[in-house]
Design a protein around this motif. Structure first.
Motif, PDB file in Angstrom:
ATOM      1  N   LEU A   9       0.847  -1.194   0.000  1.00 47.92           N
ATOM      2  CA  LEU A   9       0.000   0.000   0.000  1.00 47.92           C
ATOM      3  C   LEU A   9       0.881   1.244   0.000  1.00 47.92           C
ATOM      4  N   GLY A  10       0.746   2.075  -1.038  1.00 49.35           N
ATOM      5  CA  GLY A  10       1.560   3.279  -1.133  1.00 49.35           C
ATOM      6  C   GLY A  10       1.178   4.088  -2.352  1.00 49.35           C
ATOM      7  N   THR A  11       1.762   5.283  -2.477  1.00 52.80           N
ATOM      8  CA  THR A  11       1.354   6.171  -3.565  1.00 52.80           C
ATOM      9  C   THR A  11       2.507   6.861  -4.299  1.00 52.80           C
ATOM     10  N   PRO A  12       3.386   7.649  -3.619  1.00 44.92           N
ATOM     11  CA  PRO A  12       4.351   8.459  -4.363  1.00 44.92           C
ATOM     12  C   PRO A  12       5.596   7.689  -4.803  1.00 44.92           C
ATOM     13  N   GLU A  13       6.555   8.422  -5.364  1.00 49.24           N
ATOM     14  CA  GLU A  13       7.805   7.834  -5.857  1.00 49.24           C
ATOM     15  C   GLU A  13       8.549   7.096  -4.746  1.00 49.24           C
ATOM     16  N   PHE A  14       8.536   7.666  -3.545  1.00 44.52           N
ATOM     17  CA  PHE A  14       9.187   7.036  -2.389  1.00 44.52           C
ATOM     18  C   PHE A  14       8.647   5.616  -2.194  1.00 44.52           C
ATOM     19  N   ALA A  15       7.325   5.457  -2.352  1.00 37.75           N
ATOM     20  CA  ALA A  15       6.691   4.146  -2.192  1.00 37.75           C
ATOM     21  C   ALA A  15       6.966   3.251  -3.398  1.00 37.75           C
ATOM     22  N   LYS A  16       6.988   3.818  -4.581  1.00 38.32           N
ATOM     23  CA  LYS A  16       7.224   3.041  -5.798  1.00 38.32           C
ATOM     24  C   LYS A  16       8.571   2.330  -5.737  1.00 38.32           C
ATOM     25  N   THR A  17       9.603   3.016  -5.208  1.00 41.70           N
ATOM     26  CA  THR A  17      10.928   2.403  -5.086  1.00 41.70           C
ATOM     27  C   THR A  17      10.889   1.206  -4.151  1.00 41.70           C
ATOM     28  N   ALA A  18      10.114   1.317  -3.082  1.00 40.51           N
ATOM     29  CA  ALA A  18       9.964   0.193  -2.147  1.00 40.51           C
ATOM     30  C   ALA A  18       9.232  -0.973  -2.807  1.00 40.51           C
ATOM     31  N   LEU A  19       8.163  -0.682  -3.538  1.00 42.50           N
ATOM     32  CA  LEU A  19       7.413  -1.729  -4.246  1.00 42.50           C
ATOM     33  C   LEU A  19       8.311  -2.458  -5.239  1.00 42.50           C
ATOM     34  N   GLU A  20       9.118  -1.701  -5.948  1.00 45.13           N
ATOM     35  CA  GLU A  20      10.037  -2.295  -6.929  1.00 45.13           C
ATOM     36  C   GLU A  20      11.018  -3.247  -6.252  1.00 45.13           C
ATOM     37  N   ALA A  21      11.536  -2.841  -5.080  1.00 44.09           N
ATOM     38  CA  ALA A  21      12.488  -3.696  -4.349  1.00 44.09           C
ATOM     39  C   ALA A  21      11.832  -4.994  -3.910  1.00 44.09           C
ATOM     40  N   MET A 173      17.552   3.514   0.732  1.00 44.79           N
ATOM     41  CA  MET A 173      17.869   2.763   1.941  1.00 44.79           C
ATOM     42  C   MET A 173      16.621   2.108   2.532  1.00 44.79           C
ATOM     43  N   GLY A 174      15.507   2.851   2.523  1.00 42.45           N
ATOM     44  CA  GLY A 174      14.263   2.324   3.080  1.00 42.45           C
ATOM     45  C   GLY A 174      13.739   1.129   2.308  1.00 42.45           C
ATOM     46  N   ALA A 175      13.893   1.149   0.981  1.00 43.54           N
ATOM     47  CA  ALA A 175      13.456   0.008   0.171  1.00 43.54           C
ATOM     48  C   ALA A 175      14.220  -1.249   0.556  1.00 43.54           C
ATOM     49  N   GLY A 176      15.518  -1.086   0.769  1.00 48.50           N
ATOM     50  CA  GLY A 176      16.321  -2.236   1.207  1.00 48.50           C
ATOM     51  C   GLY A 176      15.936  -2.710   2.594  1.00 48.50           C
ATOM     52  N   LEU A 177      15.589  -1.763   3.471  1.00 49.88           N
ATOM     53  CA  LEU A 177      15.201  -2.121   4.842  1.00 49.88           C
ATOM     54  C   LEU A 177      13.898  -2.921   4.845  1.00 49.88           C
ATOM     55  N   ILE A 178      12.996  -2.594   3.938  1.00 48.10           N
ATOM     56  CA  ILE A 178      11.740  -3.341   3.839  1.00 48.10           C
ATOM     57  C   ILE A 178      12.003  -4.796   3.463  1.00 48.10           C
ATOM     58  N   VAL A 179      12.878  -5.008   2.489  1.00 51.88           N
ATOM     59  CA  VAL A 179      13.189  -6.385   2.076  1.00 51.88           C
ATOM     60  C   VAL A 179      13.862  -7.142   3.226  1.00 51.88           C
ATOM     61  N   LYS A 180      14.752  -6.466   3.960  1.00 52.68           N
ATOM     62  CA  LYS A 180      15.376  -7.102   5.129  1.00 52.68           C
ATOM     63  C   LYS A 180      14.318  -7.474   6.169  1.00 52.68           C
ATOM     64  N   THR A 181      13.329  -6.605   6.332  1.00 53.23           N
ATOM     65  CA  THR A 181      12.259  -6.884   7.295  1.00 53.23           C
ATOM     66  C   THR A 181      11.437  -8.085   6.856  1.00 53.23           C
ATOM     67  N   LEU A 182      11.094  -8.144   5.581  1.00 51.01           N
ATOM     68  CA  LEU A 182      10.359  -9.300   5.053  1.00 51.01           C
ATOM     69  C   LEU A 182      11.168 -10.583   5.225  1.00 51.01           C
ATOM     70  N   ASP A 183      12.463 -10.510   4.949  1.00 53.17           N
ATOM     71  CA  ASP A 183      13.324 -11.688   5.116  1.00 53.17           C
ATOM     72  C   ASP A 183      13.336 -12.139   6.572  1.00 53.17           C
ATOM     73  N   GLY A 184      13.443 -11.163   7.490  1.00 60.93           N
ATOM     74  CA  GLY A 184      13.458 -11.499   8.916  1.00 60.93           C
ATOM     75  C   GLY A 184      12.158 -12.112   9.380  1.00 60.93           C
ATOM     76  N   LEU A 185      11.036 -11.609   8.874  1.00 54.97           N
ATOM     77  CA  LEU A 185       9.739 -12.190   9.227  1.00 54.97           C
ATOM     78  C   LEU A 185       9.610 -13.601   8.655  1.00 54.97           C
ATOM     79  N   ALA A 186      10.116 -13.797   7.455  1.00 57.74           N
ATOM     80  CA  ALA A 186      10.047 -15.123   6.834  1.00 57.74           C
ATOM     81  C   ALA A 186      10.880 -16.135   7.609  1.00 57.74           C
ATOM     82  N   LEU A 187      12.032 -15.697   8.104  1.00 55.73           N
ATOM     83  CA  LEU A 187      12.911 -16.584   8.869  1.00 55.73           C
ATOM     84  C   LEU A 187      12.482 -16.710  10.326  1.00 55.73           C
TER      85      LEU A 187
END
Length: 315
Positions: A9-21, A173-187
């Motif tokens: 869930l997101g809207t601007p460019e800041f969010a788009k970069t996270a979605l792409e990651a 940096m935030g986009a990478g942090l989101i992926v790290k968070t997803l990885d941590g939740l998965a593990l």
């Protein structure tokens, strides 16, 4: 590692970069929720959000609900059977939505929580002269930006940074942090922790037009950081009186010097080669600016636009 099913869930460019990651990671984006298309500009052209454009390019399932409590929308979201929701630069979410996924809903916030909760954390970190900022992922609850922290990362704010450059650094940096968070939740190796108690956390309230006007009766460094923190958007401004006509002047960049003068704050010194404005403890020198009705320009080009400087004063 388990691949998580994600609703984003997101809207601007800041969010788009996270979605792409997320989409480029091994996790699966099963749905994307973004704002409805809005008309903007002089021609009221209807524009899609950066998140919508990317989702459509990648063939992702897209939702643009006007109301997040819409029963039909909620049922569709539930049917996706996502493990987790990820929120970046979206809007307030009702509990009936953020409580759907079994692993919870987490948000990315562009500050080191609990400091700078609110709508403009990047701007206020620069305005307040911070030398560090960062990003935080945290579980959403009923209170704004107050849920349990999952991960945090710091980043330096350099003297030459403004809100725009810090935004771009935190976006990546935030986009990478989101992926790290997803990885941590998965593990299953992330431990959520309550936000530290802080009686007077630094705030980042929503910025309105009235907040953008420069108060020259302040110290030079405060003014300098204010201009940096509002640049390039929403942009600090002052008002000049030019030949008895008031015009706003946006300031994007400048420098300052300390000087023990006796001038009234806001006094202008302007000539073919210089433009400086008296502050409480020195002078501010605009370097990039935009006069009402003109485009953004460097100081040299701005000064070249005048034949005489005698009738330019602070309004």
């Amino acid at each position: 590692m388990k691949s998580l099913k994600v609703v984003f869930l997101g809207t601007p460019e800041f969010a788009k970069t996270a979605l792409e990651a997320i989409h480029q990671s091994h996790h699966e984006v099963v749905g994307v929720v973004t704002a409805t298309d809005k008309a903007s500009g002089r021609g009221q052209k209807v524009n899609a959000s950066p998140v919508k454009i990317y989702a459509e390019e990648q063939g992702l399932k897209l939702f643009q609900p006007e109301k997040l409590r819409n029963p039909e929308f909620l049922e569709e979201i539930k049917s996706l059977n996502a493990d987790v929701f990820v929120v970046v630069a979206f809007r307030m979410m009702p509990q009936m939505l953020f409580s759907i996924p079994p692993m919870g809903t987490f948000n990315l916030h562009a500050s080191l929580l609990p400091d700078y909760r609110g709508a403009a954390p990047i701007n206020f970190a620069v305005i307040n002269g911070e030398n560090k900022s960062g990003a935080t992922t945290f579980f959403i609850n009923e209170k704004i930006d107050e849920g349990n922290i999952l991960l945090q990362e710091e980043i330096d704010i350099l003297p030459e940074d403004n809100a725009g450059s810090l935004h771009d650094k935190l976006m990546v940096m935030g986009a990478g942090l989101i992926v790290k968070t997803l990885d941590g939740l998965a593990l299953g190796n992330l431990t959520e922790r309550p936000q530290p108690e802080n009686e007077n956390p630094k705030t980042a309230y929503k910025i309105f037009k009235d907040d953008l006007k420069i108060n020259w009766d302040q110290n030079s460094e405060i003014i300098h950081n204010f201009v940096r923190g509002m640049s390039p958007y929403p942009t600090a401004f002052t008002v000049l009186n030019i030949e008895n006509e008031e015009k706003s002047l946006k300031l994007f960049k400048g420098k300052f010097e300390l000087n023990n003068h006796n001038e009234t704050a806001g006094t202008i010194h302007i000539s073919k080669n210089e433009f400086k404005i008296a502050t409480k403890d020195g002078y501010y020198f605009p370097e990039e600016l935009q006069l009402q009705g003109k485009k953004r320009m460097l100081l040299k080009d701005f000064l070249n636009g005048f034949r005489s400087f005698e009738q330019i004063k602070m309004a």
